[in-house]
Design a protein around this motif. Structure first.
Motif, PDB file in Angstrom:
ATOM      1  N   LYS A  10       0.833  -1.205   0.000  1.00  0.00           N
ATOM      2  CA  LYS A  10       0.000   0.000   0.000  1.00  0.00           C
ATOM      3  C   LYS A  10       0.872   1.262   0.000  1.00  0.00           C
ATOM      4  O   LYS A  10       0.583   2.222  -0.712  1.00  0.00           O
ATOM      5  N   ALA A  11       1.937   1.266   0.787  1.00  0.00           N
ATOM      6  CA  ALA A  11       2.792   2.444   0.909  1.00  0.00           C
ATOM      7  C   ALA A  11       3.694   2.651  -0.313  1.00  0.00           C
ATOM      8  O   ALA A  11       3.951   3.793  -0.710  1.00  0.00           O
ATOM      9  N   PHE A  12       4.189   1.561  -0.896  1.00  0.00           N
ATOM     10  CA  PHE A  12       5.138   1.645  -2.018  1.00  0.00           C
ATOM     11  C   PHE A  12       4.703   0.685  -3.123  1.00  0.00           C
ATOM     12  O   PHE A  12       5.311  -0.363  -3.329  1.00  0.00           O
ATOM     13  N   PRO A  13       3.631   1.019  -3.852  1.00  0.00           N
ATOM     14  CA  PRO A  13       3.068   0.073  -4.821  1.00  0.00           C
ATOM     15  C   PRO A  13       3.997  -0.284  -5.980  1.00  0.00           C
ATOM     16  O   PRO A  13       3.837  -1.337  -6.592  1.00  0.00           O
ATOM     17  N   ARG A  14       4.994   0.552  -6.288  1.00  0.00           N
ATOM     18  CA  ARG A  14       5.878   0.268  -7.421  1.00  0.00           C
ATOM     19  C   ARG A  14       7.100  -0.570  -7.045  1.00  0.00           C
ATOM     20  O   ARG A  14       7.871  -0.947  -7.904  1.00  0.00           O
ATOM     21  N   THR A  15       7.268  -0.869  -5.772  1.00  0.00           N
ATOM     22  CA  THR A  15       8.452  -1.604  -5.323  1.00  0.00           C
ATOM     23  C   THR A  15       8.075  -3.024  -4.932  1.00  0.00           C
ATOM     24  O   THR A  15       7.088  -3.242  -4.234  1.00  0.00           O
ATOM     25  N   LYS A  16       8.893  -3.975  -5.381  1.00  0.00           N
ATOM     26  CA  LYS A  16       8.667  -5.375  -5.025  1.00  0.00           C
ATOM     27  C   LYS A  16       9.502  -5.702  -3.788  1.00  0.00           C
ATOM     28  O   LYS A  16      10.715  -5.521  -3.779  1.00  0.00           O
ATOM     29  N   PHE A  17       8.834  -6.173  -2.736  1.00  0.00           N
ATOM     30  CA  PHE A  17       9.493  -6.520  -1.492  1.00  0.00           C
ATOM     31  C   PHE A  17       9.482  -8.025  -1.300  1.00  0.00           C
ATOM     32  O   PHE A  17       8.500  -8.688  -1.641  1.00  0.00           O
ATOM     33  N   SER A  18      10.541  -8.549  -0.727  1.00  0.00           N
ATOM     34  CA  SER A  18      10.585  -9.927  -0.276  1.00  0.00           C
ATOM     35  C   SER A  18      10.423  -9.867   1.238  1.00  0.00           C
ATOM     36  O   SER A  18      11.226  -9.233   1.930  1.00  0.00           O
ATOM     37  N   VAL A  19       9.373 -10.490   1.749  1.00  0.00           N
ATOM     38  CA  VAL A  19       9.096 -10.476   3.186  1.00  0.00           C
ATOM     39  C   VAL A  19       9.046 -11.927   3.648  1.00  0.00           C
ATOM     40  O   VAL A  19       8.163 -12.681   3.251  1.00  0.00           O
ATOM     41  N   ARG A  20      10.024 -12.311   4.466  1.00  0.00           N
ATOM     42  CA  ARG A  20      10.153 -13.691   4.921  1.00  0.00           C
ATOM     43  C   ARG A  20      10.153 -13.749   6.440  1.00  0.00           C
ATOM     44  O   ARG A  20      10.755 -12.913   7.106  1.00  0.00           O
ATOM     45  N   SER A  21       9.506 -14.777   6.967  1.00  0.00           N
ATOM     46  CA  SER A  21       9.471 -14.946   8.420  1.00  0.00           C
ATOM     47  C   SER A  21      10.328 -16.127   8.827  1.00  0.00           C
ATOM     48  O   SER A  21      10.504 -17.079   8.066  1.00  0.00           O
ATOM     49  N   LEU A  30      -3.906  -3.662  16.883  1.00  0.00           N
ATOM     50  CA  LEU A  30      -3.989  -3.841  15.435  1.00  0.00           C
ATOM     51  C   LEU A  30      -5.276  -3.174  14.984  1.00  0.00           C
ATOM     52  O   LEU A  30      -6.376  -3.621  15.326  1.00  0.00           O
ATOM     53  N   LEU A  31      -5.126  -2.076  14.242  1.00  0.00           N
ATOM     54  CA  LEU A  31      -6.289  -1.319  13.787  1.00  0.00           C
ATOM     55  C   LEU A  31      -6.900  -1.966  12.548  1.00  0.00           C
ATOM     56  O   LEU A  31      -6.221  -2.741  11.849  1.00  0.00           O
ATOM     57  N   PRO A  32      -8.152  -1.675  12.229  1.00  0.00           N
ATOM     58  CA  PRO A  32      -8.823  -2.302  11.087  1.00  0.00           C
ATOM     59  C   PRO A  32      -8.107  -2.096   9.749  1.00  0.00           C
ATOM     60  O   PRO A  32      -8.201  -2.938   8.864  1.00  0.00           O
ATOM     61  N   ASP A  33      -7.356  -0.996   9.599  1.00  0.00           N
ATOM     62  CA  ASP A  33      -6.658  -0.750   8.331  1.00  0.00           C
ATOM     63  C   ASP A  33      -5.308  -1.453   8.250  1.00  0.00           C
ATOM     64  O   ASP A  33      -4.579  -1.301   7.279  1.00  0.00           O
ATOM     65  N   GLY A  34      -4.936  -2.248   9.267  1.00  0.00           N
ATOM     66  CA  GLY A  34      -3.674  -2.988   9.260  1.00  0.00           C
ATOM     67  C   GLY A  34      -2.518  -2.263   9.916  1.00  0.00           C
ATOM     68  O   GLY A  34      -1.440  -2.826  10.060  1.00  0.00           O
ATOM     69  N   THR A  35      -2.713  -1.023  10.322  1.00  0.00           N
ATOM     70  CA  THR A  35      -1.665  -0.306  11.032  1.00  0.00           C
ATOM     71  C   THR A  35      -1.662  -0.744  12.489  1.00  0.00           C
ATOM     72  O   THR A  35      -2.631  -1.346  12.966  1.00  0.00           O
ATOM     73  N   VAL A  36      -0.581  -0.442  13.178  1.00  0.00           N
ATOM     74  CA  VAL A  36      -0.466  -0.852  14.575  1.00  0.00           C
ATOM     75  C   VAL A  36       0.001   0.311  15.443  1.00  0.00           C
ATOM     76  O   VAL A  36       0.633   1.256  14.954  1.00  0.00           O
ATOM     77  N   ARG A  37      -0.342   0.208  16.711  1.00  0.00           N
ATOM     78  CA  ARG A  37       0.130   1.147  17.732  1.00  0.00           C
ATOM     79  C   ARG A  37       0.516   0.347  18.960  1.00  0.00           C
ATOM     80  O   ARG A  37      -0.083  -0.699  19.236  1.00  0.00           O
TER      81      ARG A  37
END
Length: 193
Positions: free
Chosen positions: A21-32, A80-87
């Protein structure tokens, strides 16, 4: 209120959605990764936004903090807020144990949020650059006065590149220009070039 435990994989899924959502043009690899005593998430991308921009988003999904001054790890609960953000909901801090991390507490910010505990204690980031991007940076540095044969582009087999010092160059000059290359990388990436 019940706390929902989110595994490192579930945390990675939330991070991936936020980054898209924040960087739609960038491809990220997210691994756990899950291991005895905890877990982590690793985020990697090429070119795209500056590391500080990505870290400001993904760092909020870390379920733990580490105080190196007293060698102590603490767990943090989040909203965890409904839009996926956190505080941060609660962070016990380490100041009571002679550490430097201040305690935090925030009451429920939204009636539809959930209290969560992230299984990923830490979120690590790693940005790489492509050879084409390295060429752009070198061109800018040359326009700024980079002496010939001070730095070179290191092209790697995996498609990544780096800007490194040539052998035999004055160390102080090379360090200055390496710092300038890092500054230019951040400027380009903030601008989205």
């Amino acid at each position: 209120m019940n706390t929902h435990y989110l595994s490192p994989a579930e945390t990675a899924k939330l991070i991936r959605a936020r980054l898209k959502k924040a960087f739609p043009r960038t491809k990220f690899s997210v691994r756990s990764d899950s291991y005895s005593g905890g877990g982590s998430v690793r985020v990697k991308w090429m070119d795209g936004p500056a590391a500080t921009l990505v870290e400001s988003i993904v760092g909020s999904y870390a379920g733990g903090r580490f105080d190196g001054s007293i060698d102590m790890k603490i767990s943090v609960r989040h909203w965890l807020l409904p839009d996926g953000t956190v505080r941060v909901a609660s962070n016990p801090g380490t100041q009571g144990s002679m550490g430097y991390i201040a305690a935090e507490r925030e009451w429920m910010p939204d009636p539809d949020c959930k209290l969560v505990s992230f299984g990923a204690d830490f979120v690590f980031t790693s940005r790489t650059i492509s050879p084409a991007f390295a060429e752009k940076i070198m061109a800018r540095l040359i326009r700024k006065g980079l002496p010939e044969n001070t730095l070179k582009i290191d092209r790697r087999d995996n498609g990544e590149a780096g800007i490194v010092t040539r052998l035999g160059v004055n160390f102080d000059d090379a360090r200055y220009w390496e710092r300038q290359a890092n500054v230019e990388q951040s400027r380009f990436m903030v601008a989205g070039a």
